[in-house]
Design an enzyme around this catalytic site. Structure first.
Site, PDB file in Angstrom:
ATOM      1  N   ALA A 288       0.797  -1.226   0.000  1.00  0.00           N
ATOM      2  CA  ALA A 288       0.000   0.000   0.000  1.00  0.00           C
ATOM      3  C   ALA A 288       0.826   1.270   0.000  1.00  0.00           C
ATOM      4  CB  ALA A 288      -0.937  -0.003   1.208  1.00  0.00           C
TER       5      ALA A 288
ATOM      6  N   ASP B 101       2.068  -2.954   4.296  1.00  0.00           N
ATOM      7  CA  ASP B 101       3.363  -2.561   3.756  1.00  0.00           C
ATOM      8  C   ASP B 101       4.443  -2.957   4.754  1.00  0.00           C
ATOM      9  OD1 ASP B 101       4.045  -0.703   1.197  1.00  0.00           O
ATOM     10  OD2 ASP B 101       5.621  -0.521   2.696  1.00  0.00           O
TER      11      ASP B 101
ATOM     12  N   CYS C 151       4.843   0.279 -11.895  1.00  0.00           N
ATOM     13  CA  CYS C 151       5.093   1.493 -12.677  1.00  0.00           C
ATOM     14  C   CYS C 151       6.410   1.327 -13.431  1.00  0.00           C
ATOM     15  CB  CYS C 151       5.089   2.745 -11.794  1.00  0.00           C
ATOM     16  SG  CYS C 151       6.129   2.644 -10.332  1.00  0.00           S
TER      17      CYS C 151
END
Length: 388
Positions: A209, A232, A333
């Site tokens: 997260a 996390d 990403c």
């Protein structure tokens, strides 16, 4: 400060950035901010000039330069070179045979496996200027109300709550930010949450997260119904989620700090129960170069192998949490197949279920978004189903 002193200050900062990239230290923007805090005598024009030199130089090099001085000289900027005059606080005069680094957009580690979609226009866009995208929180406001405050904005195609503002918009101090009506979030990240489609009443786990940007987007789709757990391994990042959630009007998010290597123990009570697991995995960040171009200098073959192994680990962990026919959305990403399509191909009994989308291009069982093609950060996104 004199113009010569500004150039030398930029060189000093670049030396710190180069060293930090080698040693996996602080990012360039943090180094710049720290330098400005320690040099309060620098005026606003000095800071702007130094910042421009630093960022233009960083963007000019795919491979990590030798030094700040050789990097600035290697850019070929004659106006900067003319300021190497040996003056007080300035840079020493240039020697006739002095070393200059060689510019180029793509680092060797990336260019070595250059994908078929990456033509010159795509490569240039990876380092272009990023837009300012925001996500409207439907629990607090709507697109029309926010657009009225920013008349130069435009809706983002394919997103019900996405709005694009001019890059120069003074946004951070807006009341809309303070009251949780909007969050700054790139359109690519918003598409991740849209594809995940968390639904009211579901058990949803955001496995990586971070500070919770995508967690909040998932929460808005659940309409305060169901169970949303944000996880996390980084305490500092995860601690930012709670105040953001309170501003957004989402009080029911559960936060779990995980111990690296022992995550399964902390999540044992969720095994086989989750309707949706979002795995926004750690990655090389090639899709975010336009925001953080110094990322190109940080990666070695060893570091890339380590992050790819970590991605396989979190996919397996996420799969263990799914109920039969549950959904796992994997996102990075990064535009590298090694971190995207190849990871999905090795994901075992997870079946790709991604249907036609308003953005992106099909890529190995998932979807590839790029700055040139989609006007988003670069992303690979896959929606997978547990066959049960």
């Amino acid at each position: 400060m004199t113009p010569a002193a500004r150039v030398q200050s930029a060189i000093d900062i670049l030396d710190k950035v180069i060293l930090a990239a080698r040693d996996n230290g602080a990012p360039a923007d943090a180094i710049l901010s720290e330098w400005f805090k320690g040099h309060r005598f620098a005026g606003s024009k000095d800071k702007a000039a130094i910042r421009d030199i630093v960022w233009e130089t960083i963007r000019a090099y795919g491979n990590r330069p030798t030094s700040g001085r050789s990097a600035v000289l290697g850019t070929g900027r004659l106006d900067w070179a003319a300021l190497f005059d040996g003056s007080n606080y300035g840079s020493a005069v240039i020697e006739p045979d002095e070393q200059r680094d060689v510019t180029g957009a793509l680092p060797d580690w990336f260019a070595a496996t250059r994908p078929d979609w990456l033509d010159d226009e795509e490569a240039l866009a990876l380092l272009g200027r990023a837009p300012l995208d925001v996500r409207i929180n439907p629990l607090k406001s709507d697109l029309e109300a926010v657009a009225a405050v920013f008349p130069d904005s435009e809706p983002i195609a394919g997103l019900d709550f996405g709005l694009r503002l001019p890059p120069q918009t003074q946004f951070d101090q807006s009341e809309l930010v303070r009251n949780g009506s909007v969050e700054v979030q790139d359109a690519g990240s918003q598409h991740v949450a849209r594809i995940a489609e968390a639904r009211p009443g579901e058990l949803v786990v955001d496995l990586c997260a971070g500070a919770g940007g995508k967690t909040l987007a998932l929460a808005s789709g659940m309409d305060r119904q169901g169970r949303l757990i944000a996880c996390d391994t980084n305490r500092a990042r995860l601690s930012k989620l709670r105040p953001r959630a309170e501003r957004a009007g989402v009080e029911s998010i559960e936060c779990r700090l995980l111990d690296p290597g022992r995550e399964a123990e902390a999540l044992a009570d969720l095994a086989g129960l989750a309707d949706l697991v979002l795995v926004d995995a750690p990655c090389s960040g090639t899709g975010t170069w336009r925001r953080s171009p110094d990322l190109r200098w940080r990666w070695t073959s060893e570091r890339l192998a380590a992050v790819e192994a970590l991605q396989r680990h979190v996919i397996a962990l996420g799969r263990s949490l799914l109920k039969p026919n549950g959904r796992l959305v994997y996102a990075v990403c990064s535009t590298r197949d090694e971190e995207g399509a190849d990871q999905i191909a090795a994901a075992g009994n997870l079946v790709a279920k991604l249907s036609q989308q308003p953005v992106g291009r099909p890529r190995g069982g998932g979807l590839l978004l790029t700055p040139f093609h989609d006007r988003t950060d670069g992303f690979f996104i896959a929606s997978l189903s547990n066959s049960g």
